[in-house]
Design an enzyme around this catalytic site. Sequence first.
Site, PDB file in Angstrom:
ATOM      1  CD  GLU A 294     -12.181 -22.709   0.921  1.00 19.29           C
ATOM      2  OE1 GLU A 294     -10.940 -22.676   0.798  1.00 19.29           O
ATOM      3  OE2 GLU A 294     -12.962 -22.264   0.071  1.00 19.29           O
ATOM      4  CG  ASP A 368     -13.583 -16.838  -2.395  1.00 16.04           C
ATOM      5  OD1 ASP A 368     -13.561 -18.036  -2.684  1.00 16.04           O
ATOM      6  OD2 ASP A 368     -12.566 -16.182  -2.114  1.00 16.04           O
ATOM      7  CD  GLU A 396      -9.421 -17.857  -6.308  1.00 16.51           C
ATOM      8  OE1 GLU A 396      -8.940 -17.219  -5.345  1.00 16.51           O
ATOM      9  OE2 GLU A 396     -10.085 -18.888  -6.149  1.00 16.51           O
TER      10      GLU A 396
HETATM   11  O1  GCW Z   1     -11.137 -18.380  -3.107  1.00 19.55           O
HETATM   12  C1  GCW Z   1     -10.705 -19.471  -2.395  1.00 19.55           C
HETATM   13  C2  GCW Z   1      -9.638 -20.065  -3.267  1.00 19.55           C
HETATM   14  C3  GCW Z   1      -8.698 -20.961  -2.533  1.00 19.55           C
HETATM   15  C4  GCW Z   1      -8.171 -20.237  -1.305  1.00 19.55           C
HETATM   16  C5  GCW Z   1      -9.357 -19.831  -0.428  1.00 19.55           C
HETATM   17  C6  GCW Z   1      -8.900 -19.020   0.788  1.00 19.55           C
HETATM   18  C7  GCW Z   1      -5.994 -20.542  -0.335  1.00 19.55           C
HETATM   19  O2  GCW Z   1     -10.251 -20.737  -4.339  1.00 19.55           O
HETATM   20  O3  GCW Z   1      -7.649 -21.335  -3.411  1.00 19.55           O
HETATM   21  O4  GCW Z   1      -7.304 -21.087  -0.585  1.00 19.55           O
HETATM   22  O5  GCW Z   1     -10.233 -18.989  -1.151  1.00 19.55           O
HETATM   23  O6  GCW Z   1      -8.976 -17.795   0.707  1.00 19.55           O
HETATM   24  O7  GCW Z   1      -8.478 -19.622   1.776  1.00 19.55           O
END
Ligand code: GCW
Length: 714
Positions: A294, A368, A396
């Site tokens: 990311e 995720d 989340e």
């Molecule tokens: O699910 C995603 C989230 C991010 C997070 C990322 C991760 C901390 O939207 O906010 O970043 O995963 O796990 O690194």
Amino acid sequence: MILTPRIPALFLCVAGLAAWISTARGDDGYRLWLRYDQMAAGPLKTAYAAVLPRIVLATPTGSDSATLAAARDELATGLGGLLGFMPRITIEKRTDIPSAAGEEGYGLKRTEPGTLVISAWQDVGVLHGAFALLRAIQTRQPVEQFDTVSAPKIQRRILDHWDELDGFVERGYAGRSLWEWSVLPDYKNPRYRDYARACASLGLNGAELTNVNAPILVMTPGYLVKVAALADVFRPYGIRVYLTAKFSAPKELGGLPTADPLDPAVIAWWKAKVDEIYRYVPDFGGLLVKASSEGQPGPQDYGRTHADGANVMADALARHGGIVMWRAFVYQPSSTLDRVRQAAAEFKGLDGKFRDNVVVQIKNGPLDFMPREPFHPLFGSMPKTNLAIELQITQEYLGASIELAYLAPLFKEALESDTYRAGPGTTVAHIVDGSVDHHKLTVIAGVANTGTDRDWTGHPLAQSNWYAFGRLAWDHTLTSEQIADEWTKMTYSDEPKVLGTITKMLLASRETVVDYSMPLGLHHIMAEGSHYGPGPWSIVQGPGFRADWSPPYYHQADAAGLGASRSADGSNSIADYAPELAALWGNVDTCPENLLLWFHHVSWDYKMKSGRPMWDELCLRYQQGVDEIRGIQKQWDSLEHDIDPERFAHVQALLRLQVANACNWRDACLLYFQTFSKRPLPAGVEPPAHDLAYYEAVKIRYFPGTPGDPKVTR
Ligand code: GCW
């Protein structure tokens, strides 16, 4: 050595009075599950009192320590509150300590009448035993339960805090970061000790303090002195601190021209940096790393592998006993591979190439932290590597801390998944606890849901998720039901109506959230940015953004049907799993319906097990989710005269909001998918409150924990 707890009897009267006041005034939930309210008189209380006039803390040395002082304080506060008397506590040097207690475990044993022995090889085991004794009383166990031996199944049990140095908590929904960097080390908020008590009561032994999108400054002396102050508070409770490390630190902090992990200057920089950290925190746990993921810098920026990246830090940490937790949450903009296959593609070939003090930290699922995913295929394909599971306690994708979603069932579903790697029964839990491959380093991590809200977790019932993570980290064989029962008794009441109602609500809630948001294997169809509420239509725009950040990539709705094609005729992600699972999941007719749309693009008319066409089943499942959360709301309302008014009103309001959100999810998703199916809503599904344009126009701004947006902490 006779030690009366440092808490004079006067304190107990004051403590009892304070407890009474807090109950009478209402209750903000600050005490979590460590509430110790006076037990009603009766045979059980009498039985407890008969066992506990004397408590012996037995260790091989018999010497006192800050940890044993913490154990004594907790026993005095707890037994003083629960039973109304102060036990006589002595420390003794003993050798008859159960070997099964291991390094951090404990033995509890009633010996001669009126004496209970808490024994352990290490002082922290005595502390864990003291909390276990109090938990047994808080959950009203028979005194026979006081004879027990318990040891953790996983070595390092860590809360990962996605906390920024400015107080923002990424994906945090409970206020600001607990760590008050601007006044540390001079002022150590008493709340840090309560945090340590809560973690120690569960047997957690690690706190990773900073976000994985790592704030680089935390590794500078100005912050390390602050980190050391937190470590000092946590140390008596057996909790070590960890930090995140940004891979580019040698450049950004060290001024080097590169962060190439094979560059001698970079190798030397990490060694010097780690040595510096240990000068501030001698028992520092190690580093958590999000790299080449990311947009975070990583070894791939230099043509190196994840193992190269992890090993340079591991070599620096090894002499101190520190570890590297290297995250496998990776997917590359350049890749055309299905996103859920990319981590397996990047890591499988590296099996055995990581140092012994590296653990690859893997999210429970390949995407995720969705409300439901199959387990991550890497758990079944890296026998020569230490593998840690990363669970998300903060909600989340399950309604933030606005919606009730008790996550123990999700955690258990992941942990009990059978990878078939070494035949049937090779579960994720047994991979993680080292019992399959006999790895020495075992780690479980949970992304924390804590913040500065008075109830710590934003939603009073979300405390149960912190609790569930901690109890499963110690013993993953505990059931969701056992954990719900314990937490409810300790946090609310053991009165049958209250206990039965709350545990029923908790145990139903995760599936309810799945049903009204992403049923039948649907996934990643939430609103962009906040990830709160529906957004199956949203296409994430902007430079550098990518298809697999947008819901249509996952639901693939079209005139023919719905769902991601991941069997052999699609992205073939089933090939990342054992043959037994590839066969089960790869065939639309054998694939469990709760993962159907994860693995298959299914026609709207496909006949489901109910005999209904998929479209009808989908609609009725969304409706079922709405009906279920309405039922949970009614269950809570029935407790109006049984729960303290402050917590009752708070949860009641949030459940009302959750019902409205569930209706939004149902209406928005069904209206949107109906534009593809062209089929009417079946009987039994309530008509949408608005048209599709209304739901598509909803733009959630300033939502807590959303990175990039104006950063908001509620
Ligand atoms: O699910 C995603 C989230 C991010 C997070 C990322 C991760 C901390 O939207 O906010 O970043 O995963 O796990 O690194």
